[in-house]
Design a protein around this motif. Structure first.
Motif, mmCIF file in Angstrom:
data_model
loop_
_atom_site.group_PDB
_atom_site.id
_atom_site.type_symbol
_atom_site.label_atom_id
_atom_site.label_comp_id
_atom_site.label_asym_id
_atom_site.label_seq_id
_atom_site.Cartn_x
_atom_site.Cartn_y
_atom_site.Cartn_z
ATOM 1 N N LYS A 141 61.393 -45.744 -51.435
ATOM 2 C CA LYS A 141 62.654 -45.869 -50.685
ATOM 3 C C LYS A 141 62.510 -45.480 -49.223
ATOM 4 C CE LYS A 141 65.096 -43.039 -53.139
ATOM 5 N NZ LYS A 141 64.104 -42.539 -54.101
ATOM 6 N N THR A 152 68.684 -38.888 -47.149
ATOM 7 C CA THR A 152 69.531 -37.835 -47.732
ATOM 8 C C THR A 152 68.708 -36.852 -48.570
ATOM 9 O OG1 THR A 152 70.099 -39.130 -49.700
ATOM 10 C CG2 THR A 152 71.557 -39.344 -47.784
ATOM 11 N N GLY A 153 67.585 -37.327 -49.122
ATOM 12 C CA GLY A 153 66.716 -36.436 -49.897
ATOM 13 C C GLY A 153 66.247 -35.274 -49.034
ATOM 14 N N ALA A 154 65.992 -35.551 -47.753
ATOM 15 C CA ALA A 154 65.515 -34.492 -46.847
ATOM 16 C C ALA A 154 66.569 -33.399 -46.696
ATOM 17 C CB ALA A 154 65.168 -35.096 -45.486
ATOM 18 N N ARG A 188 76.217 -30.643 -53.381
ATOM 19 C CA ARG A 188 76.499 -32.072 -53.155
ATOM 20 C C ARG A 188 77.692 -32.256 -52.215
ATOM 21 N NH1 ARG A 188 72.915 -34.442 -56.002
ATOM 22 N NH2 ARG A 188 73.538 -36.374 -55.034
ATOM 23 N N ARG A 199 70.092 -41.052 -54.077
ATOM 24 C CA ARG A 199 70.268 -41.285 -55.516
ATOM 25 C C ARG A 199 71.669 -41.805 -55.833
ATOM 26 N NH1 ARG A 199 65.948 -39.659 -54.469
ATOM 27 N NH2 ARG A 199 64.428 -38.532 -55.733
ATOM 28 N N ASP A 200 72.629 -41.385 -55.000
ATOM 29 C CA ASP A 200 74.044 -41.644 -55.302
ATOM 30 C C ASP A 200 74.741 -42.324 -54.128
ATOM 31 O OD1 ASP A 200 73.764 -39.544 -53.542
ATOM 32 O OD2 ASP A 200 75.448 -38.395 -54.330
ATOM 33 N N ILE A 201 73.991 -42.995 -53.286
ATOM 34 C CA ILE A 201 74.602 -43.547 -52.067
ATOM 35 C C ILE A 201 75.547 -44.701 -52.420
ATOM 36 C CG2 ILE A 201 74.185 -44.412 -49.716
ATOM 37 C CD1 ILE A 201 73.027 -41.543 -50.417
ATOM 38 N N ARG A 261 61.613 -35.516 -63.323
ATOM 39 C CA ARG A 261 62.551 -35.595 -62.191
ATOM 40 C C ARG A 261 63.568 -36.725 -62.436
ATOM 41 N NH1 ARG A 261 62.195 -35.627 -56.180
ATOM 42 N NH2 ARG A 261 59.946 -35.410 -56.087
HETATM 43 O O1 DC Z 1 64.284 -38.542 -52.369
HETATM 44 P P1 DC Z 1 63.675 -37.145 -52.461
HETATM 45 O O2 DC Z 1 62.512 -37.055 -53.393
HETATM 46 O O3 DC Z 1 63.372 -36.560 -51.122
HETATM 47 O O4 DC Z 1 64.847 -36.237 -53.092
HETATM 48 C C1 DC Z 1 64.621 -34.932 -53.562
HETATM 49 C C2 DC Z 1 65.670 -34.574 -54.608
HETATM 50 O O5 DC Z 1 66.943 -34.446 -53.984
HETATM 51 C C3 DC Z 1 65.881 -35.581 -55.720
HETATM 52 O O6 DC Z 1 65.003 -35.372 -56.803
HETATM 53 C C4 DC Z 1 67.314 -35.381 -56.122
HETATM 54 C C5 DC Z 1 67.977 -34.885 -54.876
HETATM 55 N N1 DC Z 1 68.761 -35.943 -54.206
HETATM 56 C C6 DC Z 1 70.028 -36.161 -54.687
HETATM 57 O O7 DC Z 1 70.424 -35.527 -55.659
HETATM 58 N N2 DC Z 1 70.832 -37.074 -54.075
HETATM 59 C C7 DC Z 1 70.396 -37.769 -53.020
HETATM 60 N N3 DC Z 1 71.234 -38.643 -52.426
HETATM 61 C C8 DC Z 1 69.089 -37.590 -52.520
HETATM 62 C C9 DC Z 1 68.276 -36.658 -53.159
#
Ligand code: DC
Length: 223
Positions: free
Chosen positions: A16, A34-36, A108, A129-131, A179
């Protein structure tokens, strides 16, 4: 004025961020990782010995933590209480903590607000994940990008190899499966494909092929 919002969701290691970053550059959009943000929060919890199951401690910490993002030469920087933590959040430890701590609603709520504000003032490619399901339910284009756990583990293993880091591919795959399970089965805003998202399996596609497909979907929407 309304801005174009392109949402890319999918499991860990589906490519992604690489893809979203390149698409944003091509379209002149802002890339929002958003993960960051969840990783920056996770770093704070790790540093302060707050367990991901300590929902009270997490909620209290959320009141104190300030996570913002800035852009420098087109790159997203995550700022945690004034400190640029970009170089500290890419470890497996932080990734796993992000996955476990992000089940907390307080985490969140805090980050979703920041993400929605960004999408209101810029054309964005936002990945997470939830965008498509929760953060930007009205996004103009939604992609659900995935690949088999085997392929995702292989890619991660190759990436570590190229950095001279020894790793076991099977262990990586198990970590990815764990995960996925956590991200898909949490109660609040779990990872799932939005009804109106386009499913893209990148297992047998190159990065350029995936980008080409998404750009042509974008051009169709934007006709
Ligand atoms: O995409 P990533 O591996 O950097 O994300 C790390 C963790 O953050 C992922 O396992 C779950 C959480 N995450 C989330 O819950 N919602 C998001 N929009 C992005 C990441």
């Amino acid at each position: 004025m309304s801005y174009f919002n392109l949402a890319i969701d999918g499991p860990a290691g589906a490519g992604k961020s690489t893809i979203a970053k390149r698409i944003a550059k091509k379209l002149g959009f802002v890339y929002v990782d958003t993960g960051a943000m969840y990783r920056a929060m996770a770093l704070y919890f790790l540093r302060n010995n707050i367990s991901s199951s300590d929902s009270e401690g997490i909620e209290k910490a959320c009141g104190k933590v300030d996570v913002t993002i800035e852009y420098k030469n087109g790159e997203q920087l995550v700022i945690l209480n004034g400190e640029n933590v970009n170089g500290l959040i890419r470890t497996e430890e932080v990734g796993n903590m992000a996955s476990t701590s992000s089940v907390n609603k307080s985490v969140r709520n805090k980050l979703v607000e920041l993400q929605q504000t960004l999408a209101k003032k810029e054309n964005v490619v936002m990945d997470g994940r939830d965008i498509g399901t929760f953060v930007l339910p009205n996004a103009d284009l939604k992609i659900y990008l995935t690949a088999s756990s085997h392929v995702r583990a292989r890619r991660r293993w190759l990436e570590l190899q190229s950095k001279g880091i020894a790793a076991d591919q099977e262990e990586i795959e198990q970590d990815i499966i764990d995960r996925d399970n956590r991200d898909m089965n949490r109660e609040f805003a779990p990872l799932r494909q939005a009804e109106d998202a386009i499913y893209l399996d990148s297992s047998d596609l190159s990065i350029d092929e995936v980008i080409g497909k998404i750009i042509s979907l974008y051009e169709n929407v934007n006709k």
